[in-house]
Motif scaffolding. Sequence first.
Motif, PDB file in Angstrom:
ATOM      1  N   PHE A 121      11.459  10.600 -32.029  1.00  0.00           N
ATOM      2  CA  PHE A 121      11.982  11.954 -31.875  1.00  0.00           C
ATOM      3  C   PHE A 121      12.431  12.433 -33.251  1.00  0.00           C
ATOM      4  CE2 PHE A 121      14.870  15.248 -30.175  1.00  0.00           C
ATOM      5  CZ  PHE A 121      14.106  15.722 -29.117  1.00  0.00           C
ATOM      6  N   PRO A 122      12.264  13.711 -33.577  1.00  0.00           N
ATOM      7  CA  PRO A 122      12.667  14.170 -34.913  1.00  0.00           C
ATOM      8  C   PRO A 122      14.181  14.248 -35.054  1.00  0.00           C
ATOM      9  CG  PRO A 122      11.983  16.037 -33.577  1.00  0.00           C
ATOM     10  CD  PRO A 122      11.699  14.807 -32.765  1.00  0.00           C
ATOM     11  N   ASP A 123      14.684  13.775 -36.210  1.00  0.00           N
ATOM     12  CA  ASP A 123      16.093  14.009 -36.483  1.00  0.00           C
ATOM     13  C   ASP A 123      16.215  15.315 -37.261  1.00  0.00           C
ATOM     14  OD1 ASP A 123      15.355  13.526 -39.092  1.00  0.00           O
ATOM     15  OD2 ASP A 123      16.479  11.663 -39.303  1.00  0.00           O
ATOM     16  N   GLU A 124      17.429  15.735 -37.534  1.00  0.00           N
ATOM     17  CA  GLU A 124      17.597  16.968 -38.292  1.00  0.00           C
ATOM     18  C   GLU A 124      17.046  16.760 -39.696  1.00  0.00           C
ATOM     19  OE1 GLU A 124      21.394  18.762 -38.178  1.00  0.00           O
ATOM     20  OE2 GLU A 124      21.553  18.690 -35.990  1.00  0.00           O
ATOM     21  N   GLY A 125      16.179  17.632 -40.101  1.00  0.00           N
ATOM     22  CA  GLY A 125      15.471  17.463 -41.357  1.00  0.00           C
ATOM     23  C   GLY A 125      14.019  17.104 -41.137  1.00  0.00           C
ATOM     24  N   GLY A 126      13.668  16.740 -39.876  1.00  0.00           N
ATOM     25  CA  GLY A 126      12.273  16.511 -39.540  1.00  0.00           C
ATOM     26  C   GLY A 126      11.768  15.105 -39.725  1.00  0.00           C
ATOM     27  N   ARG A 127      12.627  14.176 -40.202  1.00  0.00           N
ATOM     28  CA  ARG A 127      12.171  12.792 -40.344  1.00  0.00           C
ATOM     29  C   ARG A 127      12.107  12.138 -38.973  1.00  0.00           C
ATOM     30  NH1 ARG A 127      13.800   9.909 -45.712  1.00  0.00           N
ATOM     31  NH2 ARG A 127      14.819   8.413 -44.366  1.00  0.00           N
ATOM     32  N   LEU A 128      11.094  11.289 -38.797  1.00  0.00           N
ATOM     33  CA  LEU A 128      10.945  10.606 -37.523  1.00  0.00           C
ATOM     34  C   LEU A 128      12.087   9.615 -37.328  1.00  0.00           C
ATOM     35  CD1 LEU A 128       7.103   9.901 -37.375  1.00  0.00           C
ATOM     36  CD2 LEU A 128       8.376  11.844 -36.489  1.00  0.00           C
ATOM     37  N   ALA A 129      12.673   9.647 -36.144  1.00  0.00           N
ATOM     38  CA  ALA A 129      13.761   8.742 -35.807  1.00  0.00           C
ATOM     39  C   ALA A 129      13.464   8.134 -34.442  1.00  0.00           C
ATOM     40  CB  ALA A 129      15.096   9.483 -35.791  1.00  0.00           C
ATOM     41  N   LEU A 130      14.182   7.076 -34.105  1.00  0.00           N
ATOM     42  CA  LEU A 130      13.976   6.384 -32.838  1.00  0.00           C
ATOM     43  C   LEU A 130      15.174   6.604 -31.928  1.00  0.00           C
ATOM     44  CD1 LEU A 130      12.489   2.985 -34.075  1.00  0.00           C
ATOM     45  CD2 LEU A 130      11.289   5.080 -33.446  1.00  0.00           C
ATOM     46  N   ALA A 168      13.280  28.173 -21.837  1.00  0.00           N
ATOM     47  CA  ALA A 168      12.917  26.758 -21.891  1.00  0.00           C
ATOM     48  C   ALA A 168      13.668  26.054 -23.017  1.00  0.00           C
ATOM     49  CB  ALA A 168      11.415  26.607 -22.091  1.00  0.00           C
ATOM     50  N   LEU A 169      13.977  24.786 -22.805  1.00  0.00           N
ATOM     51  CA  LEU A 169      14.605  23.964 -23.833  1.00  0.00           C
ATOM     52  C   LEU A 169      13.520  23.417 -24.746  1.00  0.00           C
ATOM     53  CD1 LEU A 169      17.361  22.697 -24.742  1.00  0.00           C
ATOM     54  CD2 LEU A 169      16.687  20.677 -23.416  1.00  0.00           C
ATOM     55  N   VAL A 170      13.709  23.569 -26.051  1.00  0.00           N
ATOM     56  CA  VAL A 170      12.694  23.127 -27.007  1.00  0.00           C
ATOM     57  C   VAL A 170      13.355  22.405 -28.175  1.00  0.00           C
ATOM     58  CG1 VAL A 170      11.105  25.010 -26.453  1.00  0.00           C
ATOM     59  CG2 VAL A 170      12.761  25.302 -28.307  1.00  0.00           C
ATOM     60  N   THR A 171      12.537  21.650 -28.892  1.00  0.00           N
ATOM     61  CA  THR A 171      12.945  21.103 -30.178  1.00  0.00           C
ATOM     62  C   THR A 171      11.929  21.538 -31.217  1.00  0.00           C
ATOM     63  OG1 THR A 171      13.482  19.092 -31.438  1.00  0.00           O
ATOM     64  CG2 THR A 171      11.704  18.920 -29.840  1.00  0.00           C
ATOM     65  N   ALA A 172      12.401  21.845 -32.404  1.00  0.00           N
ATOM     66  CA  ALA A 172      11.497  22.147 -33.512  1.00  0.00           C
ATOM     67  C   ALA A 172      11.063  20.829 -34.140  1.00  0.00           C
ATOM     68  CB  ALA A 172      12.191  23.026 -34.545  1.00  0.00           C
ATOM     69  N   VAL A 173       9.776  20.674 -34.380  1.00  0.00           N
ATOM     70  CA  VAL A 173       9.266  19.427 -34.947  1.00  0.00           C
ATOM     71  C   VAL A 173       8.728  19.613 -36.361  1.00  0.00           C
ATOM     72  CG1 VAL A 173       8.743  18.443 -32.688  1.00  0.00           C
ATOM     73  CG2 VAL A 173       6.993  19.770 -33.875  1.00  0.00           C
ATOM     74  N   GLN A 174       8.654  20.851 -36.823  1.00  0.00           N
ATOM     75  CA  GLN A 174       8.234  21.142 -38.190  1.00  0.00           C
ATOM     76  C   GLN A 174       9.091  22.274 -38.731  1.00  0.00           C
ATOM     77  OE1 GLN A 174       3.878  21.310 -39.033  1.00  0.00           O
ATOM     78  NE2 GLN A 174       3.609  21.015 -36.844  1.00  0.00           N
ATOM     79  N   GLY A 175       8.954  22.521 -40.029  1.00  0.00           N
ATOM     80  CA  GLY A 175       9.686  23.615 -40.640  1.00  0.00           C
ATOM     81  C   GLY A 175      11.112  23.237 -41.004  1.00  0.00           C
ATOM     82  N   GLN A 176      11.848  24.189 -41.555  1.00  0.00           N
ATOM     83  CA  GLN A 176      13.190  23.906 -42.045  1.00  0.00           C
ATOM     84  C   GLN A 176      14.189  23.628 -40.933  1.00  0.00           C
ATOM     85  OE1 GLN A 176      13.607  27.968 -43.867  1.00  0.00           O
ATOM     86  NE2 GLN A 176      15.613  27.939 -42.904  1.00  0.00           N
TER      87      GLN A 176
END
Length: 233
Positions: free
Chosen positions: A97-106, A174-182
Motif C-alpha cells: 500500500f502506498p505511504d505518504e510520499g508514494g513509496r511502497l509500504a507493507l 467513494a473512498l480512494v487513495t492516490a497512488v501517484q503524484g504529489q
Amino acid sequence: MSRHQKRLSVPNSWPVERKTAKYTVKARAGPHGEDGVPLLIVLRDVLGYVDSKKEAMYATNEGNVLVNGESVSDVRRPIGMFDILGFEEREEFYRVFPDEGGRLALTPIEESAADGKLGKIVDKRQVPGGETQLQLHDGRNLRVGEGSEYSGGDSIVIDWDNEILAHFVYEEGALVTAVQGQHAGEVGEIEEISVIESSAPNTVSIVGEDTEFETLEEYVVVIDENFVEGEEQ
C-alpha cells in the motif's frame, strides 16, 4: 542486460536509500512496469528478513514466500501496488500500500484477508463469445459474463481462483487513495469528478480527515475503509 540498477535513478516508489551504495538489484520484467520493486528489496531492505541475496534465494527456494497466493522463487520478481505477501511459517501477511510520499509500504493484514487482491479497472471491452474483458492496473485480464455493472475506474477484489469477491464503484462519495503524484498515499472521499471536454485528463477533488486536494483521475484507486485499517472484507 545488467541485473543492477543505480540507486540514484530508481523510481520514487522504491523503498530504498539512495546514497548507501551505488547499485541495487534490478527488477525482472513483469507486472507493475518500472514501479515494480524486486522481491529481494522487500525481504532485505523493508522487512529485514534476510541480509543478502543468497539468504533470500534460500528462503524463496524453500517455498516460504508467497506472492498473491503463489510460492515464488525469483528474488527479482517485481512487487507492486496492492500485491499480497504471505509468510506462512511466520504467520505474517501484508498488503502493499502506498505511504505518504508514494513509496511502497507493507500493511499487516490477517490471514483471512490474504485471499484476494484489489485491482483497478483501466480498460473494458467486448471479446468474441459475448463476454466482457476487464483489464486491471497490474496487467491482469479477467473475463466476466455480465460486464455491464463494471466500469473503468472501478476497483474489484479477485481471489486466487479469479472469482470476484468485492466491487467498489468509482463515483462521487467513494473512498480512494492516490497512488501517484504529489498526494500519493493520501486517502479521502471523492467530492467531485471533473470531466474535461478536451484531450486534457479528468481530475478529481478529494476530501479527507486532514486533507483536501485535487489530482488526476488516473492517479486514484477506489478502496474501502478496511484497506486503511489493514483488514480486507
